[in-house]
Design an enzyme around this catalytic site. Structure first.
Site, PDB file in Angstrom:
ATOM      1  CB  SER A 184      -5.378  -1.676   8.615  1.00 50.92           C
ATOM      2  OG  SER A 184      -5.910  -2.930   8.903  1.00 50.92           O
ATOM      3  CB  THR A 241      -0.906  -0.090   1.245  1.00 47.53           C
ATOM      4  OG1 THR A 241      -1.788  -1.180   1.045  1.00 47.53           O
ATOM      5  CG2 THR A 241      -1.708   1.143   1.541  1.00 47.53           C
ATOM      6  N   GLY A 257      -0.705  -3.438   5.845  1.00 44.01           N
ATOM      7  CA  GLY A 257      -1.812  -4.285   6.306  1.00 44.01           C
ATOM      8  C   GLY A 257      -2.169  -3.921   7.738  1.00 44.01           C
TER       9      GLY A 257
HETATM   10  O1  DON Z   1      -7.119  -1.406   3.468  1.00 45.75           O
HETATM   11  C1  DON Z   1      -6.387  -2.206   4.031  1.00 45.75           C
HETATM   12  O2  DON Z   1      -6.252  -2.289   5.236  1.00 45.75           O
HETATM   13  C2  DON Z   1      -5.547  -3.143   3.176  1.00 45.75           C
HETATM   14  N1  DON Z   1      -6.147  -3.322   1.888  1.00 45.75           N
HETATM   15  C3  DON Z   1      -4.186  -2.563   3.105  1.00 45.75           C
HETATM   16  C4  DON Z   1      -3.238  -3.501   2.464  1.00 45.75           C
HETATM   17  C5  DON Z   1      -1.859  -3.171   2.778  1.00 45.75           C
HETATM   18  O3  DON Z   1      -1.530  -2.302   3.538  1.00 45.75           O
HETATM   19  C6  DON Z   1      -0.873  -4.033   2.126  1.00 45.75           C
HETATM   20  N2  DON Z   1       0.430  -3.765   2.524  1.00 45.75           N
HETATM   21  N3  DON Z   1       1.030  -2.818   2.743  1.00 45.75           N
END
Ligand code: DON
Length: 574
Positions: free
Chosen positions: A457, A385, A477
């Site tokens: 998150s 992300t 995540g």
């Molecule tokens: O919105 C969320 O919490 C997840 N889709 C975020 C995914 C994420 O942060 C992946 N890694 N960094």
């Protein structure tokens, strides 16, 4: 100990029964949250941007040099990331933003993806009733209706100074002229090559010459440039209707998905009241549901507010932070979901009294096994992300976290659009009591429903102190929440932007009952003391890359830093 825990359960029951359940079903119109009391009585006179890619940071600064404000810059940064960092975010995904306008108006902009109307749980189950992880994570069934294009159009219409097309111009130029993909993008494509190979338009885009792009070679994205041009010319309708809307629906349906034109046309950005928590003279403004992040950060800070962490040695300070994390994570997935669909006991979760009850269950120098705290969830992190931070010369502030969920999202590119779709449907609790890709077990509050937002998150945050302002966020995540918390605490400890992003991190999420730590997070003495208190420490990599801008109000000076863990990042002030 047992007695204390029983007391906590009683307190919780009392608070639940006495608190008013909270649901923010505000329509998508800007709330009147302008507060002169939150306005800062000075202007920096210069601007700062920190993002995970130097093209994106430069795009934000370029747009501000042309008269744009922080929100125009945010559009430029986000759209450029969609081109140069597609593994992490893009116009096929969504974002969440906390913004502070120089006049004191503060709002949370929720451009999260939504479930299509025909969402069908059986699509995510195999015939034998086991979870179908492939449909949840790959291809069109894994994709929610994108929110980012609507969110960018919303930012331009309500908060920017420039026409949307001007703020999208740097991204369109980079997409047409080309750029050199960084190692992380090449690795992401290589990691997801098998899935990418299933979709002809994805192969055409990400496997030029039938292999992942090569370092140093220029790579272009003309289809996405065209899609961004249509968005720039026609705003919302330029993506969700007309040529792009039709191509998206046709591509998704031809590949086994179930989107309709109505799903796209009815997408709505939501403005919500941010969560605000006062902590030791600081005001932290952060993400409300449909993110779990701000609730958890607020709960942790409320627990920690009862201690003077500055008087403790590293081991005892870390112990209390971990115990607060453990308790917040125990709560967060049980209650939270899309506020337009579920009633949540936010009054309870955000209450200092509730935090005081939790604090009483923490022993001064011993870990509480998670098995002694009721309820159960389990989570595992990921790192795909992205977060960026902007402050402009007038003191407008944007803190924005964006995602397509797992690395390279669904790996599905809608033919003719250049749009890589997200795989955000996996953030729903698709199958009760079965973990998603981050190990999250959701509750009914996060069950999918037509038009519903999946729980996130993401925790974009802004911290206001008497002398300093900090703009903080991270990918990761479930570890987003704890990394942002540690960034906030580092800011409050007086660290500068570079110190905040470089600080080693640790994480506890209730289940599994262990402390994940970045190598070097604790010195030998602290690690030993924590082990003696009963903690299991586990070294883990990678950690989310944080991008931070700070504003020293006394010196009236901005400082921007990008995480050293991400080679292409750039924090820059001009
Ligand atoms: O919105 C969320 O919490 C997840 N889709 C975020 C995914 C994420 O942060 C992946 N890694 N960094």
């Amino acid at each position: 100990m047992k007695h204390l825990l029983n007391w906590r359960v009683t307190l919780l029951a009392l608070l639940v029964s006495s608190s008013v359940a909270y649901a923010d079903s505000r329509p998508s119109a800007p709330p009147a949250a302008t507060s002169p009391t939150h306005a800062i009585a000075q202007r920096p006179g210069h601007a700062g941007v920190a993002s995970a890619n130097f093209h994106a940071t430069e795009a934000g600064l370029e747009v501000m040099a042309k008269g744009g404000n922080a929100f125009d810059a945010a559009i430029a940064v986000a759209s450029t990331l969609s081109i140069v960092e597609p593994e992490s975010s893009g116009i096929g995904g969504g974002f969440m933003a906390v913004i502070h306008r120089a006049d004191g108006h503060e709002v949370f902009i929720d451009a999260r993806e939504t479930a299509p109307a025909s969402v069908n749980l059986s699509d995510y189950l195999n015939k034998d009733g086991t979870p179908n992880r492939d449909n949840a994570l790959n291809g069109p069934l894994s994709a929610g209706i994108p929110g980012e294009p609507a969110g960018l159009a919303w930012l331009a219409a309500h908060y920017g100074k420039l026409p949307l097309k001007d703020s999208l111009a740097p991204a369109i130029r980079i997409a047409r002229d080309g750029f050199k993909p960084d190692g992380r993008l090449i690795n992401a494509i290589t990691e997801r090559e098998n899935e990418i190979r299933r979709w002809p338009a994805s192969v055409a885009k990400y496997l030029p010459g039938d292999k992942p792009p090569v370092a140093g070679e220029v790579w272009r994205d003309p289809d996405q440039a065209h899609t961004l041009e249509l968005l720039g010319e026609h705003g919302f309708d330029g993506f969700y209707r007309g040529e792009t809307g039709k191509k998206l629906v046709d591509a998704v349906r031809a590949a086994g998905g179930n989107w309709t034109a109505k799903d796209l046309e009815s997408y709505q950005v939501k403005e919500r009241t941010p969560i605000t928590v006062d902590y030791r003279g600081y005001r932290v403004v952060t993400a409300p549901p449909a993110s779990s992040g701000g609730v958890a950060v607020a709960e942790i800070l409320n627990i920690l507010a009862g201690y003077d962490l500055t008087r403790l040695d590293d081991a005892h300070r870390t112990h209390l932070v971990i115990e607060a994390m453990r308790r917040a994570f125990r709560d967060h997935n049980d209650y939270l979901g899309d506020p337009d669909f579920v009633k949540m006991p936010l009054d309870m979760l955000l209450s200092p009294y509730y935090a005081a009850g939790l604090r009483m269950t923490i022993l001064p120098d011993k870990a509480t096994p998670s098995s002694m705290l009721p309820a159960s969830i389990g989570v595992d992190p990921g790192m795909h992300t992205t977060h960026f931070s902007v402050i402009d010369k007038d003191g407008n502030i944007a803190s924005i976290t964006l995602t397509v969920n797992y690395t390279m999202g669904s790996t599905f590119v809608a033919a003719g659009t250049g749009v890589l779709l997200n795989d955000e449907m996996d953030d729903f609790a698709l199958v009760p009591n079965k973990p998603n890709v981050y190990g999250l077990l959701g509750s009914a509050a996060n069950a999918p429903a037509p038009g519903k937002r999946m729980l996130s998150s993401m925790t974009p945050s802004i911290v206001f102190g008497a002398d300093r302002v900090g703009v903080i966020g991270s990918p990761g995540g479930s570890t987003i929440i704890t990394q942002v918390l540690e960034g906030i605490l580092a800011f409050m400890d007086g660290k500068d932007a570079a110190g905040i992003v470089a600080q080693k991190r640790f994480h506890h999420q209730y289940m599994p009952d262990r402390v994940d730590m970045e190598p070097g997070a604790f010195d030998a003495g602290t690690a030993d003391a924590l082990t003696r208190m009963g903690y299991t420490l586990k070294e883990r990599n990678p950690w989310g890359y944080m991008n931070v801008v700070t504003w020293d109000l006394k010196a009236n000076k901005l400082d921007a830093a990008s995480d050293p863990r991400r080679e292409s990042g750039l924090g820059k002030v001009q």
